[in-house]
Design an enzyme around this catalytic site. Structure first.
Site, PDB file in Angstrom:
ATOM      1  N   LEU A  25       0.675  -1.251   0.032  1.00 40.37           N
ATOM      2  CA  LEU A  25       0.022   0.157  -0.063  1.00 40.37           C
ATOM      3  C   LEU A  25       0.782   1.158   0.055  1.00 40.37           C
ATOM      4  CD1 LEU A  25      -2.640  -0.949   2.629  1.00 40.37           C
ATOM      5  CD2 LEU A  25      -2.875  -0.811   0.068  1.00 40.37           C
ATOM      6  N   LEU A  72       1.036  -5.970   1.504  1.00 38.80           N
ATOM      7  CA  LEU A  72      -0.207  -6.779   0.791  1.00 38.80           C
ATOM      8  C   LEU A  72       0.313  -7.455  -0.466  1.00 38.80           C
ATOM      9  CD1 LEU A  72      -3.193  -6.601   0.473  1.00 38.80           C
ATOM     10  CD2 LEU A  72      -3.161  -4.818  -0.992  1.00 38.80           C
ATOM     11  N   ASP A 129      -3.245  -8.086   6.496  1.00 36.86           N
ATOM     12  CA  ASP A 129      -4.235  -7.947   5.766  1.00 36.86           C
ATOM     13  C   ASP A 129      -4.104  -9.119   4.454  1.00 36.86           C
ATOM     14  OD1 ASP A 129      -2.343  -6.826   4.207  1.00 36.86           O
ATOM     15  OD2 ASP A 129      -2.815  -5.042   4.070  1.00 36.86           O
TER      16      ASP A 129
END
Lengths: 259, 259, 259
Positions: A64, A113, A144
């Site tokens: 991100l 991610l 995540d």
């Protein structure tokens, strides 16, 4: 083939989507989430037998974009943290719910991610020069892309915690021996080797490919959706707190550019 | 820091509990169950961010004290086998239910319960000289500490059965490649390397540590409690039979002191 | 000991069943399904503490006999595909439901069903010369023997898909590091080493062996039965289609005899 050059959900970025003979090739940085979702929606319903993810250049995915994040969080923390978590949730669900095989060709560093998503792909080939890191705690974040669920199942909690809590960096060979990567390929012939293997996969009957994937994913789909949900709820709580925003800020100040 | 010297549930033993900056350090032999439970109860509610298990000397943990066991079993088999299984159940549940990260620094041999407990810890660093063995069948016992549940999930049944049925001994490197150990560290600098990594973990925000652990353990907690329950029921059946007591006696007669 | 020489469900083949001291030794080619089922039914209720699978010669198991299959499918596709899937379902359930330990001594190549079945065994020792391959997609088939369920759990999806979708061939060492094999033994002393280990296992009390296996398989039995069910339903759909039969025919025409 079609090339789309577009404004992503989070930043101006290029991704290249090539519809090739029997498969869809998405070249880009994974976090241009909306663009990737739309390319995957197309690939889901056209005659692509599989989707191949790759990247141009020497980096696979830097995760991100925290600079962009922090700008939004400073605006309106509560509202933006909910919106951001929701964007991630939808993006990750796109991978969980995709019925055709997803192949990742990891050419270089995969961070955050970009590494966490790999277990939601079906086959992962890595360039011997690639490396993998999920330093969530370094910027005060929780995992995540279902990594809190998939990593322990793939490699056991002892290793998963080192990656997710201690942010340990893995070489391609280490990632392979821990089960994150299917096979490590030599840098000199990486792209050719990937394409050779893709050709073989594309030669398989679509029904067989989709039935096989359905069998292998059968018991985990709803568990993954729930894990995604729990992770995004945790992210909302953390991003929504002043301490959470501070951690990201401190990280941005002390980090050296990784990729 | 506080040092407690105490009579354990099963034998006179020393454990040292140091409350340090940000964490609780428990040094001792794992099977002094009641003392460890009480130290963990304190660490659960004070400002410790994690618990670090280690041992003084060259051994990590020799497992249950069978000499003590056999004395009690010869007394009143039915009653004592129920009490002993209950003690183990409660002890193992303390690990299953602990919400802060548990780190194990395995300095030397880890046997039986001492090895079986490792998957209930979150991070496991092992001295290169450490080794691991769970020779349950050698003394006519079934697995405990949820090993019958965690070992197959971490390394597959083929390896898990070799450890739990055949009592195969693993080097630190083998235990690492099978997923029981997070990382193997060199003997000369073991303690320093562990402390360096602990400092990094303790620098992480407590909320992030606990949310991460909750996410990673979410789906397994009740499954672990049930596995613990089933294992202790099996132990009661075995310890409660004359054959079970005989097996332990025969083992004690032929064994060479391992540690 | 008894030697049965018999007509198998699918082809004339020999299997040798030796009832030895404490265990049943089944030597043969795994796909003589009915014979193996009957030998296992006997071993389940006699005083065998475990079943040992092996093979005579240089091959462990070549998987299903496609020549025989295709002859039946060309006869009456719908009816025969249902019967064949049913035969496999029952055979695989025999392994899932067996309460005593199953040990496999893999002397040479294990293909298709012969490799897929290994995770339903409890201990797997492999000759260093053995190799493993599940090239289901090469003959247009989906996985069987619960491999779509067990392989991802043992080694992660990245590796499982390479084996089940891309048909990657594994050496004994690779199969061991991925968790399919418990230990690799040297060719020169393979049989002796296996027998030595079997003797140790047979020395264990039967109750302890069965309680241990029950504990380790407890949570997976019904999940395995469901996986078996789903896989056989997929096979019926594929074998029942003209495309499915064509894929097998094409495979038979281009294949070089593997073993």
């Amino acid at each position: 083939f079609s090339v789309r050059q577009t404004e992503s959900a989070y930043r101006y970025r290029d991704i290249v989507v090539k519809k090739q003979d029997g498969f869809t090739h998405i070249l880009g940085i994974l976090f241009v989430m909306k663009e990737i979702q739309s390319a995957m929606a197309t690939a889901a319903s056209d005659d692509s037998k599989l989707v191949l993810f790759g990247a141009v250049g020497s980096v696979f995915c830097c995760g991100l974009d925290f600079l962009y994040f922090i700008r939004r969080l400073t605006d309106d923390r509560k509202k933006e943290s909910i919106k951001m978590a929701e964007t991630i949730r939808t993006f990750v669900n796109t991978f969980i719910q995709f019925r055709k095989p997803i192949v990742a060709a990891v050419n270089g560093p995969a961070l955050g991610l970009g590494a966490a998503l790999l277990p939601l792909c079906d086959v992962v080939w890595a360039n011997e020069k690639a490396w993998f890191q999920t330093p969530y705690t370094a910027y005060g974040q929780t995992p995540d892309a279902c990594a809190s669920f998939t990593f322990p199942r793939i490699m056991g909690l002892a290793s998963a915690n080192e990656l997710l809590l201690s942010g340990r960096k893995l070489t391609a060979q280490e990632a392979c021996s821990k089960g994150l990567v299917s096979q490590v390929l030599w840098p000199g012939t990486f792209t050719q080797e990937v394409m050779l293997r893709i050709k073989e996969l594309v030669a398989v009957d679509s029904l067989v490919l989709q039935e096989s994937k359905a069998l292998m994913r059968n018991t985990s789909r709803s568990a993954l959706e729930q894990a995604n949900e729990r992770e995004c709820e945790a992210l909302k709580r953390i991003w929504g707190s002043s301490q959470g925003t501070d951690s990201i800020l401190q990280y941005l100040q002390r980090r050296t550019e990784l990729c």
